[in-house]
Design a protein around this motif. Sequence first.
Motif, PDB file in Angstrom:
ATOM      1  N   PRO A 171      29.644 -90.395 -73.908  1.00 30.38           N
ATOM      2  CA  PRO A 171      28.763 -89.709 -74.611  1.00 30.38           C
ATOM      3  C   PRO A 171      27.447 -89.523 -73.896  1.00 30.38           C
ATOM      4  N   SER A 172      27.068 -90.320 -72.784  1.00 32.87           N
ATOM      5  CA  SER A 172      25.761 -90.263 -72.052  1.00 32.87           C
ATOM      6  C   SER A 172      25.898 -89.157 -71.043  1.00 32.87           C
ATOM      7  N   LYS A 173      27.037 -88.679 -70.619  1.00 33.28           N
ATOM      8  CA  LYS A 173      27.231 -87.677 -69.476  1.00 33.28           C
ATOM      9  C   LYS A 173      27.748 -86.338 -70.316  1.00 33.28           C
ATOM     10  N   GLN A 174      27.770 -86.251 -71.609  1.00 32.32           N
ATOM     11  CA  GLN A 174      28.248 -85.171 -72.368  1.00 32.32           C
ATOM     12  C   GLN A 174      27.330 -83.823 -72.135  1.00 32.32           C
ATOM     13  N   GLY A 175      25.956 -84.235 -72.374  1.00 32.06           N
ATOM     14  CA  GLY A 175      24.950 -83.501 -72.265  1.00 32.06           C
ATOM     15  C   GLY A 175      24.488 -82.879 -71.193  1.00 32.06           C
ATOM     16  N   LYS A 176      25.094 -83.361 -70.144  1.00 33.16           N
ATOM     17  CA  LYS A 176      24.561 -82.895 -68.650  1.00 33.16           C
ATOM     18  C   LYS A 176      25.180 -81.767 -68.226  1.00 33.16           C
ATOM     19  N   LYS A 177      24.982 -80.871 -67.549  1.00 30.59           N
ATOM     20  CA  LYS A 177      25.498 -79.835 -66.645  1.00 30.59           C
ATOM     21  C   LYS A 177      26.189 -80.347 -65.596  1.00 30.59           C
ATOM     22  N   ASN A 178      27.300 -79.884 -65.166  1.00 25.54           N
ATOM     23  CA  ASN A 178      27.773 -80.138 -64.059  1.00 25.54           C
ATOM     24  C   ASN A 178      27.977 -78.938 -62.945  1.00 25.54           C
ATOM     25  N   SER A 179      26.989 -78.012 -63.094  1.00 25.36           N
ATOM     26  CA  SER A 179      26.772 -76.813 -62.451  1.00 25.36           C
ATOM     27  C   SER A 179      26.225 -77.311 -60.995  1.00 25.36           C
ATOM     28  N   PHE A 180      26.341 -76.475 -60.174  1.00 22.03           N
ATOM     29  CA  PHE A 180      25.707 -76.496 -58.696  1.00 22.03           C
ATOM     30  C   PHE A 180      24.229 -76.411 -58.812  1.00 22.03           C
ATOM     31  N   VAL A 181      23.581 -77.373 -58.239  1.00 20.58           N
ATOM     32  CA  VAL A 181      22.297 -77.711 -58.155  1.00 20.58           C
ATOM     33  C   VAL A 181      21.627 -76.798 -56.694  1.00 20.58           C
ATOM     34  N   ASP A 182      20.937 -75.714 -57.049  1.00 19.41           N
ATOM     35  CA  ASP A 182      20.502 -75.072 -55.725  1.00 19.41           C
ATOM     36  C   ASP A 182      19.283 -75.990 -55.029  1.00 19.41           C
ATOM     37  N   ARG A 183      19.587 -76.154 -53.607  1.00 19.05           N
ATOM     38  CA  ARG A 183      18.902 -77.273 -53.165  1.00 19.05           C
ATOM     39  C   ARG A 183      17.392 -76.554 -52.512  1.00 19.05           C
ATOM     40  N   ASN A 184      17.593 -75.245 -52.554  1.00 16.82           N
ATOM     41  CA  ASN A 184      16.418 -74.540 -51.978  1.00 16.82           C
ATOM     42  C   ASN A 184      15.491 -74.190 -53.228  1.00 16.82           C
ATOM     43  N   SER A 185      15.542 -74.571 -54.532  1.00 16.79           N
ATOM     44  CA  SER A 185      14.841 -74.143 -55.607  1.00 16.79           C
ATOM     45  C   SER A 185      13.695 -74.987 -55.664  1.00 16.79           C
ATOM     46  N   ASP A 186      12.365 -74.589 -56.084  1.00 16.09           N
ATOM     47  CA  ASP A 186      11.277 -75.193 -56.521  1.00 16.09           C
ATOM     48  C   ASP A 186      11.590 -76.504 -57.435  1.00 16.09           C
ATOM     49  N   GLU A 187      12.241 -76.341 -58.471  1.00 18.93           N
ATOM     50  CA  GLU A 187      12.410 -77.396 -59.125  1.00 18.93           C
ATOM     51  C   GLU A 187      13.151 -78.694 -58.306  1.00 18.93           C
ATOM     52  N   TYR A 188      14.263 -78.304 -57.752  1.00 16.24           N
ATOM     53  CA  TYR A 188      14.865 -79.425 -57.078  1.00 16.24           C
ATOM     54  C   TYR A 188      14.015 -79.950 -55.954  1.00 16.24           C
ATOM     55  N   ARG A 189      13.127 -79.377 -55.317  1.00 14.55           N
ATOM     56  CA  ARG A 189      12.218 -79.950 -54.310  1.00 14.55           C
ATOM     57  C   ARG A 189      11.146 -80.781 -55.108  1.00 14.55           C
ATOM     58  N   GLN A 190      10.746 -80.182 -56.069  1.00 16.45           N
ATOM     59  CA  GLN A 190       9.563 -80.974 -57.032  1.00 16.45           C
ATOM     60  C   GLN A 190      10.240 -82.425 -57.532  1.00 16.45           C
ATOM     61  N   ARG A 191      11.607 -82.174 -58.021  1.00 13.00           N
ATOM     62  CA  ARG A 191      12.458 -83.408 -58.500  1.00 13.00           C
ATOM     63  C   ARG A 191      12.447 -84.366 -57.241  1.00 13.00           C
ATOM     64  N   ARG A 192      12.961 -83.990 -56.101  1.00 16.52           N
ATOM     65  CA  ARG A 192      13.219 -84.821 -54.833  1.00 16.52           C
ATOM     66  C   ARG A 192      11.922 -85.606 -54.632  1.00 16.52           C
ATOM     67  N   GLU A 193      10.684 -84.632 -54.517  1.00 23.19           N
ATOM     68  CA  GLU A 193       9.501 -85.239 -54.045  1.00 23.19           C
ATOM     69  C   GLU A 193       8.939 -86.401 -55.208  1.00 23.19           C
ATOM     70  N   ARG A 194       9.236 -86.201 -56.313  1.00 22.91           N
ATOM     71  CA  ARG A 194       8.739 -87.297 -57.597  1.00 22.91           C
ATOM     72  C   ARG A 194       9.748 -88.462 -57.308  1.00 22.91           C
ATOM     73  N   ASN A 195      10.912 -88.016 -57.021  1.00 18.17           N
ATOM     74  CA  ASN A 195      11.863 -89.126 -56.718  1.00 18.17           C
ATOM     75  C   ASN A 195      11.473 -89.888 -55.768  1.00 18.17           C
ATOM     76  N   ASN A 196      11.356 -89.332 -54.345  1.00 17.83           N
ATOM     77  CA  ASN A 196      10.810 -90.011 -53.263  1.00 17.83           C
ATOM     78  C   ASN A 196       9.685 -90.746 -53.443  1.00 17.83           C
TER      79      ASN A 196
END
Length: 150
Positions: free
Chosen positions: A48-73
């Motif tokens: 159930p914990s994984k059912q709501g998440k998308k398994n779609s390809f993540v665009d590593r060049n997107s601003d959202e991805y960069r922001q998430r990586r920056e916050r995680n770092n």
Amino acid sequence: MSKTSQQNTTTDASGVSVIHTQAHSSGLQQVPQLVPVSPGGGGKAVPPSKQGKKNSFVDRNSDEYRQRRERNNMAVKKSRLKSKQKAQDTLQRVNQLKEENERLEAKIKLLTKELSVLKDLFLEHAHNFADNVQSVGTETTTTNPENSGQ
């Protein structure tokens, strides 16, 4: 007496099959089972914990991805610094306690020596006092007859 039962199986949208069993003396019972929805089988049941998440390809060049990586770092960096600081604090506390322990052990040795010296002085004084009391006691008994005879 024979028991008769009837089973009906339905599958909901999440891929969980529910078997409905109707027995002679009871009503419907629902028994959930994880069963893959695909007809070919062989698929894994999704928790159930994984059912709501998308398994779609993540665009590593997107601003959202960069922001998430920056916050995680930043979070990882902060966590590692916190862990390192805690280790340093613990090491410093260990060193302080070792020093205090050495100081207290030295104080124990000093106080033990002092106690030994004071015990020896006390015993010597008590022995001398006892000798003086005995000699004074014998002198008075020997001198009294002389004084009373005159």
